[in-house]
Design a protein around this motif. Structure first.
Motif, PDB file in Angstrom:
ATOM      1  N   UNK A 135       5.561   8.986  19.456  1.00  0.00           N
ATOM      2  CA  UNK A 135       6.143   8.478  18.205  1.00  0.00           C
ATOM      3  C   UNK A 135       5.103   8.195  17.124  1.00  0.00           C
ATOM      4  N   UNK A 136       3.822   8.305  17.500  1.00  0.00           N
ATOM      5  CA  UNK A 136       2.755   8.053  16.526  1.00  0.00           C
ATOM      6  C   UNK A 136       1.601   9.010  16.813  1.00  0.00           C
ATOM      7  N   UNK A 137       1.777  10.299  16.443  1.00  0.00           N
ATOM      8  CA  UNK A 137       0.734  11.293  16.719  1.00  0.00           C
ATOM      9  C   UNK A 137      -0.549  10.979  15.953  1.00  0.00           C
ATOM     10  N   UNK A 138      -1.707  11.313  16.518  1.00  0.00           N
ATOM     11  CA  UNK A 138      -2.971  11.061  15.811  1.00  0.00           C
ATOM     12  C   UNK A 138      -3.032  11.815  14.490  1.00  0.00           C
ATOM     13  N   UNK A 139      -3.589  11.167  13.481  1.00  0.00           N
ATOM     14  CA  UNK A 139      -3.806  11.749  12.156  1.00  0.00           C
ATOM     15  C   UNK A 139      -2.520  11.894  11.338  1.00  0.00           C
ATOM     16  N   UNK A 140      -1.386  11.477  11.894  1.00  0.00           N
ATOM     17  CA  UNK A 140      -0.111  11.744  11.222  1.00  0.00           C
ATOM     18  C   UNK A 140       0.328  10.641  10.267  1.00  0.00           C
ATOM     19  N   UNK A 141      -0.329   9.484  10.304  1.00  0.00           N
ATOM     20  CA  UNK A 141       0.166   8.340   9.545  1.00  0.00           C
ATOM     21  C   UNK A 141      -0.455   8.195   8.164  1.00  0.00           C
ATOM     22  N   UNK A 142      -1.436   9.041   7.820  1.00  0.00           N
ATOM     23  CA  UNK A 142      -2.025   8.973   6.488  1.00  0.00           C
ATOM     24  C   UNK A 142      -3.202   8.039   6.343  1.00  0.00           C
ATOM     25  N   UNK A 143      -3.652   7.408   7.448  1.00  0.00           N
ATOM     26  CA  UNK A 143      -4.854   6.572   7.392  1.00  0.00           C
ATOM     27  C   UNK A 143      -6.090   7.443   7.588  1.00  0.00           C
ATOM     28  N   UNK A 144      -6.223   8.479   6.786  1.00  0.00           N
ATOM     29  CA  UNK A 144      -7.280   9.465   6.990  1.00  0.00           C
ATOM     30  C   UNK A 144      -8.654   8.941   6.608  1.00  0.00           C
TER      31      UNK A 144
ATOM     32  N   UNK B 124       0.804  -1.215   0.000  1.00  0.00           N
ATOM     33  CA  UNK B 124       0.000   0.000   0.000  1.00  0.00           C
ATOM     34  C   UNK B 124       0.831   1.257   0.000  1.00  0.00           C
ATOM     35  N   UNK B 125       0.228   2.357  -0.468  1.00  0.00           N
ATOM     36  CA  UNK B 125       0.862   3.678  -0.492  1.00  0.00           C
ATOM     37  C   UNK B 125      -0.047   4.693   0.182  1.00  0.00           C
ATOM     38  N   UNK B 126       0.528   5.481   1.091  1.00  0.00           N
ATOM     39  CA  UNK B 126      -0.174   6.577   1.735  1.00  0.00           C
ATOM     40  C   UNK B 126       0.579   7.871   1.453  1.00  0.00           C
ATOM     41  N   UNK B 127      -0.060   8.992   1.787  1.00  0.00           N
ATOM     42  CA  UNK B 127       0.527  10.305   1.545  1.00  0.00           C
ATOM     43  C   UNK B 127       1.135  10.842   2.833  1.00  0.00           C
TER      44      UNK B 127
ATOM     45  N   UNK C 245       0.658  -6.331   5.460  1.00  0.00           N
ATOM     46  CA  UNK C 245       0.776  -5.126   4.642  1.00  0.00           C
ATOM     47  C   UNK C 245       2.226  -4.640   4.629  1.00  0.00           C
ATOM     48  N   UNK C 246       2.686  -4.286   3.452  1.00  0.00           N
ATOM     49  CA  UNK C 246       3.940  -3.534   3.308  1.00  0.00           C
ATOM     50  C   UNK C 246       3.545  -2.111   2.929  1.00  0.00           C
ATOM     51  N   UNK C 247       3.946  -1.140   3.734  1.00  0.00           N
ATOM     52  CA  UNK C 247       3.455   0.221   3.566  1.00  0.00           C
ATOM     53  C   UNK C 247       4.554   1.143   3.054  1.00  0.00           C
ATOM     54  N   UNK C 248       4.209   1.980   2.085  1.00  0.00           N
ATOM     55  CA  UNK C 248       5.114   2.970   1.514  1.00  0.00           C
ATOM     56  C   UNK C 248       4.465   4.348   1.576  1.00  0.00           C
ATOM     57  N   UNK C 249       5.292   5.388   1.527  1.00  0.00           N
ATOM     58  CA  UNK C 249       4.774   6.755   1.604  1.00  0.00           C
ATOM     59  C   UNK C 249       5.251   7.592   0.423  1.00  0.00           C
TER      60      UNK C 249
ATOM     61  N   UNK D 132      -3.048  -1.117  -2.911  1.00  0.00           N
ATOM     62  CA  UNK D 132      -3.960  -0.019  -2.580  1.00  0.00           C
ATOM     63  C   UNK D 132      -3.172   1.267  -2.416  1.00  0.00           C
ATOM     64  N   UNK D 133      -3.877   2.385  -2.584  1.00  0.00           N
ATOM     65  CA  UNK D 133      -3.251   3.696  -2.483  1.00  0.00           C
ATOM     66  C   UNK D 133      -4.289   4.712  -2.009  1.00  0.00           C
ATOM     67  N   UNK D 134      -3.840   5.673  -1.213  1.00  0.00           N
ATOM     68  CA  UNK D 134      -4.744   6.742  -0.797  1.00  0.00           C
ATOM     69  C   UNK D 134      -5.308   7.435  -2.029  1.00  0.00           C
ATOM     70  N   UNK D 135      -6.590   7.760  -1.979  1.00  0.00           N
ATOM     71  CA  UNK D 135      -7.243   8.433  -3.106  1.00  0.00           C
ATOM     72  C   UNK D 135      -8.170   9.510  -2.573  1.00  0.00           C
ATOM     73  N   UNK D 136      -8.295  10.595  -3.314  1.00  0.00           N
ATOM     74  CA  UNK D 136      -9.177  11.696  -2.919  1.00  0.00           C
ATOM     75  C   UNK D 136      -9.451  12.574  -4.124  1.00  0.00           C
ATOM     76  N   UNK D 137     -10.557  13.320  -4.041  1.00  0.00           N
ATOM     77  CA  UNK D 137     -10.897  14.194  -5.161  1.00  0.00           C
ATOM     78  C   UNK D 137      -9.874  15.310  -5.340  1.00  0.00           C
TER      79      UNK D 137
END
Length: 522
Positions: A410-419, A51-54, A80-84, A106-111
Protein backbone atom coordinates in the motif's frame (compact mmCIF):
# COMPACT_ATOMS: atom_id res chain seq x y z
CA UNK A 1 18.14 46.83 71.85
CA UNK A 2 15.39 48.00 69.51
CA UNK A 3 17.90 48.46 66.72
CA UNK A 4 19.10 44.87 67.19
CA UNK A 5 15.51 43.49 67.19
CA UNK A 6 14.59 45.71 64.25
CA UNK A 7 17.67 44.49 62.41
CA UNK A 8 16.85 40.87 63.07
CA UNK A 9 13.27 41.40 61.89
CA UNK A 10 14.51 43.03 58.69
CA UNK A 11 16.96 40.19 58.05
CA UNK A 12 14.28 37.59 58.70
CA UNK A 13 11.89 39.32 56.35
CA UNK A 14 14.58 39.54 53.69
CA UNK A 15 15.40 35.86 54.04
CA UNK A 16 11.71 34.99 53.85
CA UNK A 17 11.33 37.04 50.68
CA UNK A 18 14.36 35.38 49.15
CA UNK A 19 12.97 31.94 49.97
CA UNK A 20 9.60 32.87 48.50
CA UNK A 21 11.23 34.25 45.34
CA UNK A 22 13.48 31.24 44.99
CA UNK A 23 10.54 28.94 45.56
CA UNK A 24 8.45 30.71 42.95
CA UNK A 25 11.36 30.66 40.50
CA UNK A 26 11.93 27.00 41.13
CA UNK A 27 8.24 26.24 40.68
CA UNK A 28 8.15 28.39 37.57
CA UNK A 29 11.31 26.72 36.28
CA UNK A 30 9.88 23.25 36.89
CA UNK A 31 6.65 24.22 35.20
CA UNK A 32 8.55 25.61 32.21
CA UNK A 33 10.55 22.39 31.92
CA UNK A 34 7.36 20.35 32.06
CA UNK A 35 5.75 22.58 29.43
CA UNK A 36 8.81 22.29 27.21
CA UNK A 37 8.88 18.51 27.56
CA UNK A 38 5.18 18.31 26.78
CA UNK A 39 5.41 20.75 23.90
CA UNK A 40 8.35 19.10 22.14
CA UNK A 41 11.79 20.68 21.90
CA UNK A 42 10.71 23.98 23.43
CA UNK A 43 7.74 24.67 21.15
CA UNK A 44 4.79 25.49 23.38
CA UNK A 45 2.34 26.15 20.58
CA UNK A 46 1.33 23.22 18.37
CA UNK A 47 1.19 24.05 14.68
CA UNK A 48 -0.22 22.30 11.63
CA UNK A 49 2.04 22.51 8.57
CA UNK A 50 0.37 22.29 5.18
CA UNK A 51 2.42 20.72 2.41
CA UNK A 52 2.04 19.87 -1.29
CA UNK A 53 3.77 17.05 -3.16
CA UNK A 54 3.61 15.92 -6.78
CA UNK A 55 1.83 12.76 -7.91
CA UNK A 56 -0.82 10.79 -6.09
CA UNK A 57 -1.06 9.65 -2.49
CA UNK A 58 -0.49 5.89 -2.09
CA UNK A 59 -3.29 3.93 -0.40
CA UNK A 60 -1.24 3.58 2.75
CA UNK A 61 -0.53 7.30 3.08
CA UNK A 62 -3.03 7.96 5.94
CA UNK A 63 -1.31 5.41 8.16
CA UNK A 64 2.19 6.59 7.21
CA UNK A 65 1.31 10.26 7.69
CA UNK A 66 -0.17 9.45 11.10
CA UNK A 67 3.11 7.77 12.08
CA UNK A 68 5.10 10.78 10.84
CA UNK A 69 2.80 13.16 12.71
CA UNK A 70 3.07 11.17 15.95
CA UNK A 71 6.84 11.62 15.78
CA UNK A 72 6.67 15.29 14.78
CA UNK A 73 4.21 16.04 17.59
CA UNK A 74 6.64 14.58 20.10
CA UNK A 75 9.78 16.14 18.60
CA UNK A 76 8.72 19.66 17.55
CA UNK A 77 5.03 19.89 18.50
CA UNK A 78 3.86 20.01 14.88
CA UNK A 79 1.78 17.93 12.48
CA UNK A 80 1.51 17.89 8.70
CA UNK A 81 -1.53 18.08 6.46
CA UNK A 82 -0.48 16.73 3.07
CA UNK A 83 -1.97 17.49 -0.35
CA UNK A 84 -1.07 16.27 -3.84
CA UNK A 85 -0.93 17.87 -7.26
CA UNK A 86 -1.50 15.15 -9.87
CA UNK A 87 0.86 14.76 -12.79
CA UNK A 88 -1.84 15.82 -15.22
CA UNK A 89 -2.49 18.99 -13.19
CA UNK A 90 1.08 20.12 -12.50
CA UNK A 91 1.35 22.73 -15.25
CA UNK A 92 -1.97 24.37 -14.36
CA UNK A 93 -2.46 23.73 -10.64
CA UNK A 94 1.06 24.25 -9.25
CA UNK A 95 1.17 27.99 -10.05
CA UNK A 96 -2.43 28.39 -8.88
CA UNK A 97 -1.71 26.84 -5.49
CA UNK A 98 1.15 29.28 -4.97
CA UNK A 99 -0.83 32.29 -6.18
CA UNK A 100 -4.13 31.50 -4.48
CA UNK A 101 -3.29 32.91 -1.06
CA UNK A 102 -4.44 29.69 0.60
CA UNK A 103 -2.52 28.26 3.53
CA UNK A 104 0.66 26.56 2.28
CA UNK A 105 3.84 25.97 4.25
CA UNK A 106 5.96 23.81 1.93
CA UNK A 107 5.82 22.42 -1.58
CA UNK A 108 7.95 20.14 -3.73
CA UNK A 109 10.35 22.18 -5.85
CA UNK A 110 12.75 21.30 -8.66
CA UNK A 111 14.51 22.90 -11.59
CA UNK A 112 12.21 20.89 -13.92
CA UNK A 113 9.10 22.02 -12.05
CA UNK A 114 8.86 25.80 -12.48
CA UNK A 115 11.27 26.62 -9.62
CA UNK A 116 12.76 29.79 -11.12
CA UNK A 117 9.44 30.99 -12.53
CA UNK A 118 7.76 30.71 -9.12
CA UNK A 119 10.75 32.11 -7.25
CA UNK A 120 10.83 35.23 -9.42
CA UNK A 121 7.09 35.69 -8.83
CA UNK A 122 7.75 35.87 -5.10
CA UNK A 123 5.91 32.61 -4.41
CA UNK A 124 8.68 31.14 -2.24
CA UNK A 125 10.16 32.25 1.07
CA UNK A 126 13.73 33.61 0.75
CA UNK A 127 16.23 31.45 2.60
CA UNK A 128 19.71 32.11 3.94
CA UNK A 129 22.58 29.89 5.00
CA UNK A 130 22.36 31.10 8.59
CA UNK A 131 18.64 30.38 8.75
CA UNK A 132 19.12 26.90 7.35
CA UNK A 133 22.03 26.20 9.69
CA UNK A 134 19.83 27.17 12.63
CA UNK A 135 16.70 25.24 11.68
CA UNK A 136 18.08 22.48 9.43
CA UNK A 137 21.42 21.54 11.02
CA UNK A 138 21.24 17.87 9.96
CA UNK A 139 20.56 18.73 6.35
CA UNK A 140 23.19 21.43 6.14
CA UNK A 141 25.77 18.98 7.48
CA UNK A 142 24.78 16.39 4.87
CA UNK A 143 24.41 18.69 1.84
CA UNK A 144 27.32 19.90 -0.26
CA UNK A 145 27.80 23.71 -0.11
CA UNK A 146 27.48 24.01 -3.89
CA UNK A 147 23.94 22.65 -3.71
CA UNK A 148 22.61 25.73 -1.94
CA UNK A 149 24.55 28.01 -4.28
CA UNK A 150 22.92 26.23 -7.22
CA UNK A 151 19.52 27.29 -5.87
CA UNK A 152 20.36 31.02 -6.06
CA UNK A 153 17.88 33.14 -7.96
CA UNK A 154 19.15 36.71 -8.15
CA UNK A 155 21.55 35.87 -5.33
CA UNK A 156 19.04 34.25 -2.97
CA UNK A 157 18.12 30.57 -2.59
CA UNK A 158 14.39 29.86 -2.48
CA UNK A 159 14.47 26.09 -2.17
CA UNK A 160 16.20 23.44 -0.10
CA UNK A 161 17.93 21.04 -2.51
CA UNK A 162 18.31 17.35 -1.80
CA UNK A 163 21.55 16.19 -0.20
CA UNK A 164 21.61 13.13 -2.48
CA UNK A 165 21.07 13.97 -6.17
CA UNK A 166 19.58 11.04 -8.05
CA UNK A 167 21.85 8.87 -10.17
CA UNK A 168 19.28 8.01 -12.80
CA UNK A 169 18.35 7.95 -16.47
CA UNK A 170 14.98 8.13 -18.15
CA UNK A 171 13.94 4.72 -19.38
CA UNK A 172 11.26 2.97 -21.45
CA UNK A 173 10.26 -0.58 -20.52
CA UNK A 174 9.27 -3.20 -23.08
CA UNK A 175 7.92 -6.71 -22.50
CA UNK A 176 10.37 -9.43 -23.51
CA UNK A 177 7.59 -11.88 -24.40
CA UNK A 178 6.14 -9.39 -26.91
CA UNK A 179 9.61 -8.65 -28.28
CA UNK A 180 10.18 -12.35 -28.85
CA UNK A 181 6.90 -12.72 -30.75
CA UNK A 182 7.86 -9.65 -32.81
CA UNK A 183 11.24 -11.21 -33.66
CA UNK A 184 13.21 -8.63 -31.66
CA UNK A 185 16.13 -9.48 -29.41
CA UNK A 186 17.27 -5.94 -28.65
CA UNK A 187 16.34 -2.31 -29.24
CA UNK A 188 18.96 0.15 -30.43
CA UNK A 189 16.71 2.97 -31.70
CA UNK A 190 13.29 4.07 -30.52
CA UNK A 191 12.35 4.87 -34.12
CA UNK A 192 12.71 1.16 -34.98
CA UNK A 193 10.16 -0.27 -32.51
CA UNK A 194 7.27 -0.59 -34.97
CA UNK A 195 7.44 -4.43 -35.08
CA UNK A 196 6.80 -4.39 -31.33
CA UNK A 197 3.91 -1.94 -31.65
CA UNK A 198 2.42 -3.91 -34.54
CA UNK A 199 2.64 -7.20 -32.60
CA UNK A 200 0.67 -5.71 -29.73
CA UNK A 201 -1.95 -4.27 -32.08
CA UNK A 202 -2.31 -7.67 -33.77
CA UNK A 203 -2.25 -10.16 -30.89
CA UNK A 204 -2.96 -8.26 -27.65
CA UNK A 205 -6.47 -6.82 -27.97
CA UNK A 206 -6.63 -5.48 -24.40
CA UNK A 207 -3.32 -3.64 -24.65
CA UNK A 208 -2.63 -0.24 -26.23
CA UNK A 209 0.95 -0.13 -27.57
CA UNK A 210 1.48 3.48 -26.45
CA UNK A 211 -1.10 4.25 -23.76
CA UNK A 212 -0.07 7.81 -22.92
CA UNK A 213 -1.26 9.98 -20.06
CA UNK A 214 -1.94 13.70 -20.38
CA UNK A 215 1.15 15.02 -18.60
CA UNK A 216 4.27 12.88 -18.24
CA UNK A 217 3.86 10.47 -21.17
CA UNK A 218 2.30 12.75 -23.76
CA UNK A 219 5.53 14.34 -25.09
CA UNK A 220 7.86 11.45 -24.16
CA UNK A 221 7.84 9.23 -27.30
CA UNK A 222 8.30 12.38 -29.38
CA UNK A 223 11.24 13.34 -27.15
CA UNK A 224 12.79 9.88 -27.56
CA UNK A 225 12.65 10.27 -31.33
CA UNK A 226 14.20 13.74 -31.13
CA UNK A 227 17.05 12.43 -28.98
CA UNK A 228 18.21 10.31 -31.88
CA UNK A 229 19.23 13.58 -33.56
CA UNK A 230 20.86 15.62 -30.79
CA UNK A 231 21.31 15.84 -27.02
CA UNK A 232 18.51 18.30 -26.52
CA UNK A 233 17.08 19.61 -23.28
CA UNK A 234 13.55 18.23 -23.45
CA UNK A 235 11.99 20.72 -21.04
CA UNK A 236 12.62 24.14 -22.64
CA UNK A 237 14.92 26.37 -20.61
CA UNK A 238 12.45 29.24 -20.69
CA UNK A 239 9.41 27.51 -19.19
CA UNK A 240 10.69 24.18 -17.88
CA UNK A 241 7.52 22.63 -19.27
CA UNK A 242 8.15 19.52 -21.44
CA UNK A 243 4.71 19.99 -23.01
CA UNK A 244 5.67 23.42 -24.35
CA UNK A 245 7.68 24.74 -27.27
CA UNK A 246 10.50 27.09 -26.37
CA UNK A 247 14.28 27.38 -26.28
CA UNK A 248 16.62 24.40 -26.11
CA UNK A 249 20.26 23.50 -26.67
CA UNK A 250 22.61 20.63 -27.29
CA UNK A 251 23.39 19.66 -23.70
CA UNK A 252 26.85 18.43 -24.69
CA UNK A 253 27.81 21.65 -26.51
CA UNK A 254 30.40 23.53 -24.41
CA UNK A 255 29.44 26.78 -26.15
CA UNK A 256 25.80 26.39 -25.01
CA UNK A 257 24.34 27.72 -28.26
CA UNK A 258 20.59 28.15 -27.89
CA UNK A 259 18.00 27.20 -30.49
CA UNK A 260 14.40 28.13 -30.89
CA UNK A 261 12.23 25.09 -31.54
CA UNK A 262 10.71 27.11 -34.38
CA UNK A 263 13.98 27.27 -36.36
CA UNK A 264 16.39 24.90 -38.04
CA UNK A 265 17.86 22.46 -37.34
CA UNK A 266 15.43 21.78 -34.47
CA UNK A 267 12.38 22.39 -36.64
CA UNK A 268 13.44 19.82 -39.22
CA UNK A 269 14.17 17.21 -36.56
CA UNK A 270 10.78 17.86 -35.01
CA UNK A 271 9.15 17.23 -38.36
CA UNK A 272 10.95 13.88 -38.74
CA UNK A 273 9.71 12.82 -35.30
CA UNK A 274 6.23 14.11 -36.07
CA UNK A 275 5.92 12.03 -39.24
CA UNK A 276 6.75 8.88 -37.28
CA UNK A 277 4.27 9.77 -34.52
CA UNK A 278 1.55 10.46 -37.09
CA UNK A 279 2.20 7.09 -38.73
CA UNK A 280 1.92 5.34 -35.37
CA UNK A 281 -1.20 7.30 -34.43
CA UNK A 282 -2.92 6.56 -37.73
CA UNK A 283 -2.16 2.84 -37.30
CA UNK A 284 -3.82 2.79 -33.89
CA UNK A 285 -0.68 2.34 -31.84
CA UNK A 286 -1.43 5.40 -29.67
CA UNK A 287 -4.50 5.97 -27.51
CA UNK A 288 -6.79 8.40 -29.31
CA UNK A 289 -7.24 10.87 -26.47
CA UNK A 290 -4.27 11.09 -24.08
CA UNK A 291 -5.62 14.44 -22.85
CA UNK A 292 -8.40 12.60 -20.99
CA UNK A 293 -6.11 9.95 -19.48
CA UNK A 294 -4.52 10.61 -16.06
CA UNK A 295 -2.99 7.15 -15.56
CA UNK A 296 0.68 7.01 -16.41
CA UNK A 297 1.87 4.27 -18.76
CA UNK A 298 4.09 2.80 -16.04
CA UNK A 299 1.01 2.25 -13.88
CA UNK A 300 -0.77 0.49 -16.77
CA UNK A 301 2.17 -1.65 -17.86
CA UNK A 302 2.24 -4.73 -15.64
CA UNK A 303 -1.54 -5.10 -15.81
CA UNK A 304 -1.35 -5.43 -19.60
CA UNK A 305 -3.04 -2.18 -20.60
CA UNK A 306 0.04 -0.35 -21.90
CA UNK A 307 2.68 -1.93 -24.12
CA UNK A 308 5.47 0.48 -23.08
CA UNK A 309 6.14 2.13 -19.72
CA UNK A 310 7.87 5.50 -19.43
CA UNK A 311 9.64 6.77 -16.33
CA UNK A 312 13.09 6.93 -14.82
CA UNK A 313 15.37 4.27 -13.41
CA UNK A 314 14.33 5.11 -9.84
CA UNK A 315 10.56 5.38 -10.09
CA UNK A 316 10.52 2.25 -12.28
CA UNK A 317 12.00 0.00 -9.57
CA UNK A 318 8.59 -1.07 -8.31
CA UNK A 319 7.41 -1.68 -11.88
CA UNK A 320 10.25 -4.15 -12.44
CA UNK A 321 9.33 -6.02 -9.26
CA UNK A 322 5.58 -5.93 -9.86
CA UNK A 323 5.97 -7.31 -13.38
CA UNK A 324 8.27 -10.07 -12.13
CA UNK A 325 5.63 -11.14 -9.59
CA UNK A 326 3.19 -11.49 -12.49
CA UNK A 327 5.61 -13.50 -14.61
CA UNK A 328 6.49 -10.64 -16.97
CA UNK A 329 10.15 -10.11 -17.84
CA UNK A 330 10.98 -6.56 -18.96
CA UNK A 331 13.55 -5.03 -21.28
CA UNK A 332 14.77 -1.55 -20.26
CA UNK A 333 15.70 0.96 -22.98
CA UNK A 334 17.47 4.02 -21.52
CA UNK A 335 16.83 7.47 -22.97
CA UNK A 336 20.33 8.52 -24.04
CA UNK A 337 21.97 11.18 -26.17
CA UNK A 338 23.38 10.18 -29.60
CA UNK A 339 26.75 9.93 -27.84
CA UNK A 340 25.37 7.14 -25.65
CA UNK A 341 25.52 9.35 -22.56
CA UNK A 342 22.96 11.08 -20.34
CA UNK A 343 23.20 14.20 -18.20
CA UNK A 344 23.83 13.94 -14.50
CA UNK A 345 20.95 15.24 -12.39
CA UNK A 346 21.48 18.69 -10.95
CA UNK A 347 21.37 19.48 -7.25
CA UNK A 348 17.93 20.93 -7.88
CA UNK A 349 16.44 17.81 -9.41
CA UNK A 350 14.56 17.20 -6.16
CA UNK A 351 13.96 19.69 -3.39
CA UNK A 352 11.40 21.55 -1.34
CA UNK A 353 10.48 25.22 -0.97
CA UNK A 354 8.80 27.17 1.81
CA UNK A 355 5.79 29.17 0.67
CA UNK A 356 6.19 32.93 0.98
CA UNK A 357 2.85 32.96 2.79
CA UNK A 358 3.89 30.38 5.39
CA UNK A 359 2.97 31.37 8.93
CA UNK A 360 5.53 28.96 10.37
CA UNK A 361 8.65 28.94 8.16
CA UNK A 362 11.04 28.06 11.00
CA UNK A 363 8.99 25.12 12.27
CA UNK A 364 8.52 23.94 8.70
CA UNK A 365 12.27 23.86 8.19
CA UNK A 366 12.67 21.91 11.42
CA UNK A 367 10.11 19.36 10.24
CA UNK A 368 11.80 19.04 6.86
CA UNK A 369 15.19 18.62 8.54
CA UNK A 370 13.85 15.55 10.34
CA UNK A 371 12.05 14.13 7.30
CA UNK A 372 15.02 14.60 5.00
CA UNK A 373 17.89 13.55 7.27
CA UNK A 374 16.72 11.58 10.32
CA UNK A 375 16.74 7.89 9.27
CA UNK A 376 13.60 7.03 11.23
CA UNK A 377 11.67 9.77 9.43
CA UNK A 378 13.27 9.23 6.01
CA UNK A 379 12.42 5.51 6.00
CA UNK A 380 8.84 6.33 6.98
CA UNK A 381 8.44 8.94 4.24
CA UNK A 382 10.07 6.86 1.51
CA UNK A 383 9.36 3.21 2.40
CA UNK A 384 6.40 3.41 4.78
CA UNK A 385 5.79 1.52 8.01
CA UNK A 386 8.29 -1.13 9.00
CA UNK A 387 6.66 -4.55 9.16
CA UNK A 388 3.75 -3.36 7.01
CA UNK A 389 5.35 -1.85 3.90
CA UNK A 390 8.97 -2.91 4.25
CA UNK A 391 11.32 -4.91 6.41
CA UNK A 392 15.06 -5.12 6.94
CA UNK A 393 16.21 -8.60 5.97
CA UNK A 394 18.79 -10.64 7.92
CA UNK A 395 21.41 -9.70 5.33
CA UNK A 396 20.78 -6.00 5.92
CA UNK A 397 18.75 -5.12 2.82
CA UNK A 398 15.30 -3.55 2.39
CA UNK A 399 12.70 -6.18 1.56
CA UNK A 400 8.96 -6.77 1.72
CA UNK A 401 7.25 -8.28 4.78
CA UNK A 402 5.95 -11.82 4.49
CA UNK A 403 2.75 -11.95 2.46
CA UNK A 404 3.28 -8.50 0.90
CA UNK A 405 4.02 -8.18 -2.82
CA UNK A 406 5.02 -5.17 -4.87
CA UNK A 407 1.50 -5.18 -6.28
CA UNK A 408 -0.26 -5.36 -2.89
CA UNK A 409 2.09 -3.01 -1.03
CA UNK A 410 0.00 0.00 0.00
CA UNK A 411 3.04 2.28 0.16
CA UNK A 412 5.52 1.42 -2.62
CA UNK A 413 9.00 2.97 -2.36
CA UNK A 414 9.45 6.31 -4.15
CA UNK A 415 5.70 6.55 -4.81
CA UNK A 416 4.71 9.14 -2.21
CA UNK A 417 6.56 12.17 -3.63
CA UNK A 418 9.10 12.57 -0.80
CA UNK A 419 11.85 12.44 -3.42
CA UNK A 420 13.96 15.02 -1.61
CA UNK A 421 14.87 12.78 1.36
CA UNK A 422 18.52 11.74 1.73
CA UNK A 423 18.58 8.43 -0.16
CA UNK A 424 22.16 7.82 1.02
CA UNK A 425 20.59 6.78 4.33
CA UNK A 426 18.93 3.73 2.79
CA UNK A 427 20.13 0.15 2.68
CA UNK A 428 20.18 -1.72 -0.66
CA UNK A 429 16.90 -3.19 -1.93
CA UNK A 430 16.60 -6.95 -1.47
CA UNK A 431 14.20 -8.07 -4.17
CA UNK A 432 15.44 -6.13 -7.19
CA UNK A 433 15.05 -8.11 -10.40
CA UNK A 434 18.07 -9.14 -12.43
CA UNK A 435 17.10 -6.82 -15.28
CA UNK A 436 16.80 -3.90 -12.85
CA UNK A 437 20.19 -4.69 -11.30
CA UNK A 438 21.70 -4.81 -14.78
CA UNK A 439 20.19 -1.41 -15.57
CA UNK A 440 21.51 0.06 -12.33
CA UNK A 441 24.99 -1.29 -13.06
CA UNK A 442 24.88 0.40 -16.48
CA UNK A 443 23.80 3.82 -15.24
CA UNK A 444 26.93 5.19 -13.58
CA UNK A 445 29.16 5.02 -16.70
CA UNK A 446 26.37 6.64 -18.76
CA UNK A 447 26.13 9.82 -16.70
CA UNK A 448 28.18 12.89 -17.53
CA UNK A 449 28.34 16.47 -16.28
CA UNK A 450 27.04 18.78 -18.98
CA UNK A 451 27.80 22.49 -19.47
CA UNK A 452 24.22 23.60 -18.80
CA UNK A 453 23.19 21.24 -16.02
CA UNK A 454 22.18 23.61 -13.23
CA UNK A 455 21.50 26.57 -15.52
CA UNK A 456 18.45 28.40 -14.19
CA UNK A 457 16.69 30.83 -16.49
CA UNK A 458 15.23 33.97 -14.94
CA UNK A 459 12.06 34.73 -16.88
CA UNK A 460 11.39 38.19 -15.43
CA UNK A 461 11.94 39.99 -18.74
CA UNK A 462 9.80 37.66 -20.88
CA UNK A 463 7.01 36.41 -18.60
CA UNK A 464 4.16 37.30 -20.92
CA UNK A 465 5.91 35.83 -23.96
CA UNK A 466 6.48 32.52 -22.15
CA UNK A 467 2.83 32.39 -21.10
CA UNK A 468 1.87 32.96 -24.73
CA UNK A 469 4.22 30.19 -25.91
CA UNK A 470 2.67 27.72 -23.48
CA UNK A 471 -0.80 28.65 -24.66
CA UNK A 472 0.21 28.22 -28.31
CA UNK A 473 1.86 24.88 -27.49
CA UNK A 474 -1.27 23.51 -25.86
CA UNK A 475 -3.32 24.25 -28.95
CA UNK A 476 -0.88 23.59 -31.78
CA UNK A 477 2.13 21.57 -30.55
CA UNK A 478 0.61 18.89 -28.34
CA UNK A 479 -1.44 17.34 -31.18
CA UNK A 480 1.82 17.12 -33.16
CA UNK A 481 3.55 15.32 -30.28
CA UNK A 482 1.04 12.46 -30.35
CA UNK A 483 0.58 12.39 -34.15
CA UNK A 484 -3.01 13.61 -34.07
CA UNK A 485 -2.73 15.95 -37.07
CA UNK A 486 -3.96 15.43 -40.61
CA UNK A 487 -1.02 17.20 -42.31
CA UNK A 488 2.36 17.44 -40.58
CA UNK A 489 3.77 20.20 -42.80
CA UNK A 490 0.66 22.34 -42.49
CA UNK A 491 0.57 21.78 -38.72
CA UNK A 492 4.12 23.09 -38.37
CA UNK A 493 3.44 26.11 -40.59
CA UNK A 494 0.60 27.08 -38.28
CA UNK A 495 2.62 26.32 -35.13
CA UNK A 496 5.63 28.38 -36.22
CA UNK A 497 3.46 31.33 -37.19
CA UNK A 498 1.88 31.40 -33.75
CA UNK A 499 5.18 30.85 -31.93
CA UNK A 500 6.76 33.82 -33.68
CA UNK A 501 3.71 35.95 -32.95
CA UNK A 502 3.92 34.87 -29.29
CA UNK A 503 7.48 36.22 -29.08
CA UNK A 504 9.70 33.14 -29.29
CA UNK A 505 12.58 35.10 -30.84
CA UNK A 506 12.58 37.60 -27.95
CA UNK A 507 12.62 34.70 -25.50
CA UNK A 508 15.53 33.09 -27.34
CA UNK A 509 17.61 36.26 -27.12
CA UNK A 510 17.08 36.48 -23.36
CA UNK A 511 17.85 32.79 -22.78
CA UNK A 512 21.00 33.00 -24.89
CA UNK A 513 22.19 36.05 -22.96
CA UNK A 514 21.72 34.38 -19.59
CA UNK A 515 23.21 31.07 -20.75
CA UNK A 516 26.35 32.86 -21.99
CA UNK A 517 26.67 34.60 -18.61
CA UNK A 518 26.25 31.26 -16.83
CA UNK A 519 28.94 29.56 -18.93
CA UNK A 520 31.31 32.48 -18.41
CA UNK A 521 30.83 32.37 -14.64
CA UNK A 522 31.71 28.69 -14.24
Amino acid sequence: MRRRIRGRLWLGAALLCMLIVLGLTACSGNADKQDVAAAGSGHEKEVKLIGYLIGEAPKGMPQVLQAINDKLKKDINATIELNYIGWNDVASKYPLVMASGQDVDFIFAADWNFYVAEATKGAFYPLSQSMLEQYMPRHMAAMAPEALRAADVNGTPYMVPTSSPDRKVNVALFRKDVMEKAGMTQITKFSEIEPYLAEIKRDYPGMIPLNLDSQYDLPTPFAYLMLEKFAWFTAPFDSGDPLAQGITADMEDPAAVMYSMAEEPILGWQKEAAYIMKDWYDKGYINKNPYANNIRSKDNFCNGKSGIAFGNSIDMMNVFMSCKEQGIDVYPFPMLYPSGKAAESSWLNNGVAIAASSKNPERTLEALDLIMEDPSYAYLAYYGIKGVNYTITPDGTVGLPEGVTSESNTYPPDAAGFWFVNKNLFKPVANSTESYKELQDRIEPLLEPTPLVGFLFNSDQVKSEIANLKSVSTQYAQPIYIGAVSDVEAAFVTLVQHLKKAGINKVKAEVQKQAAEYIASR
